[in-house]
Design a protein around this motif. Structure first.
Motif, mmCIF file in Angstrom:
data_model
loop_
_atom_site.group_PDB
_atom_site.id
_atom_site.type_symbol
_atom_site.label_atom_id
_atom_site.label_comp_id
_atom_site.label_asym_id
_atom_site.label_seq_id
_atom_site.Cartn_x
_atom_site.Cartn_y
_atom_site.Cartn_z
ATOM 1 N N MET A 1 2.900 -19.771 -7.239
ATOM 2 C CA MET A 1 2.590 -18.918 -8.370
ATOM 3 C C MET A 1 3.053 -17.493 -8.071
ATOM 4 S SD MET A 1 -1.105 -18.480 -10.052
ATOM 5 C CE MET A 1 -1.554 -16.909 -10.686
ATOM 6 N N SER A 2 3.815 -16.917 -8.973
ATOM 7 C CA SER A 2 4.319 -15.566 -8.766
ATOM 8 C C SER A 2 3.241 -14.545 -9.150
ATOM 9 C CB SER A 2 5.572 -15.337 -9.594
ATOM 10 O OG SER A 2 5.254 -15.404 -10.962
ATOM 11 N N LYS A 3 3.373 -13.387 -8.554
ATOM 12 C CA LYS A 3 2.414 -12.332 -8.845
ATOM 13 C C LYS A 3 2.758 -11.675 -10.169
ATOM 14 C CE LYS A 3 1.065 -11.142 -4.208
ATOM 15 N NZ LYS A 3 0.628 -10.044 -3.381
ATOM 16 N N GLY A 9 0.630 -3.979 -9.364
ATOM 17 C CA GLY A 9 0.212 -2.595 -9.577
ATOM 18 C C GLY A 9 -1.120 -2.278 -8.923
ATOM 19 N N ILE A 10 -2.056 -3.205 -9.014
ATOM 20 C CA ILE A 10 -3.367 -3.011 -8.394
ATOM 21 C C ILE A 10 -3.220 -2.904 -6.884
ATOM 22 C CG2 ILE A 10 -5.576 -4.147 -7.907
ATOM 23 C CD1 ILE A 10 -5.439 -5.253 -10.795
ATOM 24 N N GLU A 70 7.690 -3.233 -2.941
ATOM 25 C CA GLU A 70 8.864 -2.656 -3.591
ATOM 26 C C GLU A 70 9.975 -3.697 -3.718
ATOM 27 O OE1 GLU A 70 9.184 0.228 -5.096
ATOM 28 O OE2 GLU A 70 7.114 0.704 -4.584
ATOM 29 N N LYS A 71 10.160 -4.511 -2.678
ATOM 30 C CA LYS A 71 11.158 -5.585 -2.741
ATOM 31 C C LYS A 71 10.790 -6.586 -3.831
ATOM 32 C CE LYS A 71 12.455 -5.422 2.115
ATOM 33 N NZ LYS A 71 12.389 -6.130 3.407
ATOM 34 N N LEU A 72 9.512 -6.925 -3.915
ATOM 35 C CA LEU A 72 9.042 -7.868 -4.919
ATOM 36 C C LEU A 72 9.256 -7.317 -6.325
ATOM 37 C CD1 LEU A 72 7.645 -10.605 -5.286
ATOM 38 C CD2 LEU A 72 5.469 -9.411 -5.201
ATOM 39 N N LYS A 73 8.976 -6.023 -6.508
ATOM 40 C CA LYS A 73 9.195 -5.388 -7.812
ATOM 41 C C LYS A 73 10.661 -5.440 -8.200
ATOM 42 C CE LYS A 73 5.613 -1.839 -7.981
ATOM 43 N NZ LYS A 73 5.402 -0.382 -7.984
ATOM 44 N N SER A 74 11.545 -5.112 -7.253
ATOM 45 C CA SER A 74 12.974 -5.105 -7.580
ATOM 46 C C SER A 74 13.469 -6.517 -7.881
ATOM 47 C CB SER A 74 13.773 -4.474 -6.446
ATOM 48 O OG SER A 74 13.689 -5.263 -5.274
ATOM 49 N N GLN A 76 11.678 -8.900 -9.270
ATOM 50 C CA GLN A 76 11.191 -9.239 -10.608
ATOM 51 C C GLN A 76 12.005 -8.537 -11.687
ATOM 52 O OE1 GLN A 76 6.981 -8.529 -10.763
ATOM 53 N NE2 GLN A 76 6.520 -10.597 -10.122
ATOM 54 N N LEU A 77 12.463 -7.309 -11.417
ATOM 55 C CA LEU A 77 13.282 -6.603 -12.393
ATOM 56 C C LEU A 77 14.630 -7.291 -12.554
ATOM 57 C CD1 LEU A 77 12.602 -2.836 -11.625
ATOM 58 C CD2 LEU A 77 11.943 -4.133 -13.648
ATOM 59 N N GLN A 78 15.205 -7.786 -11.462
ATOM 60 C CA GLN A 78 16.493 -8.476 -11.533
ATOM 61 C C GLN A 78 16.363 -9.781 -12.305
ATOM 62 O OE1 GLN A 78 17.743 -8.872 -7.495
ATOM 63 N NE2 GLN A 78 18.399 -6.733 -7.330
ATOM 64 N N ILE A 79 15.258 -10.480 -12.138
ATOM 65 C CA ILE A 79 15.040 -11.744 -12.835
ATOM 66 C C ILE A 79 14.861 -11.516 -14.338
ATOM 67 C CG2 ILE A 79 13.411 -13.656 -13.119
ATOM 68 C CD1 ILE A 79 12.916 -13.510 -10.094
ATOM 69 N N SER A 80 14.186 -10.432 -14.694
ATOM 70 C CA SER A 80 13.892 -10.189 -16.111
ATOM 71 C C SER A 80 15.133 -9.791 -16.905
ATOM 72 C CB SER A 80 12.798 -9.147 -16.257
ATOM 73 O OG SER A 80 13.253 -7.893 -15.789
ATOM 74 N N PHE A 81 16.180 -9.302 -16.249
ATOM 75 C CA PHE A 81 17.399 -8.898 -16.987
ATOM 76 C C PHE A 81 18.340 -10.014 -17.118
ATOM 77 C CE2 PHE A 81 16.249 -4.512 -15.628
ATOM 78 C CZ PHE A 81 16.112 -4.006 -16.895
#
Length: 81
Positions: A1-3, A9-10, A70-74, A76-81
């Protein structure tokens, strides 16, 4: 399950607060002052935490976990585009 973005953010905000507490600790820590005194005199007036939470913060690798988030955020941003 992905975060989810909310859980990331929390955790990010928690780690940032831990970083601020660690800075306070490092500012006042000397060899002759015990950790409990630093907690009581300097940290608790600003961040009311228990002694158990304080020791948990001292044992947490904050910088490492922040870089992983930060790696996880980046990713997720790459996947969403």
């Amino acid at each position: 399950m992905s975060k989810t973005n909310q859980s990331i953010g929390i955790r990010h905000n928690t780690l940032k607060r831990y970083q601020l507490i660690m800075q306070l600790y490092k500012t006042h820590k000397t060899e002759d002052i015990p950790d409990t005194v630093i907690l009581r005199k300097y940290i608790c007036p600003v961040y009311p935490i228990s002694r158990t939470t304080f020791h948990k913060i001292l044992c947490t690798p904050v910088n490492k976990e922040l870089s992983e988030l930060e790696k996880l955020k980046s990713q997720q941003l790459q996947i969403s585009f």
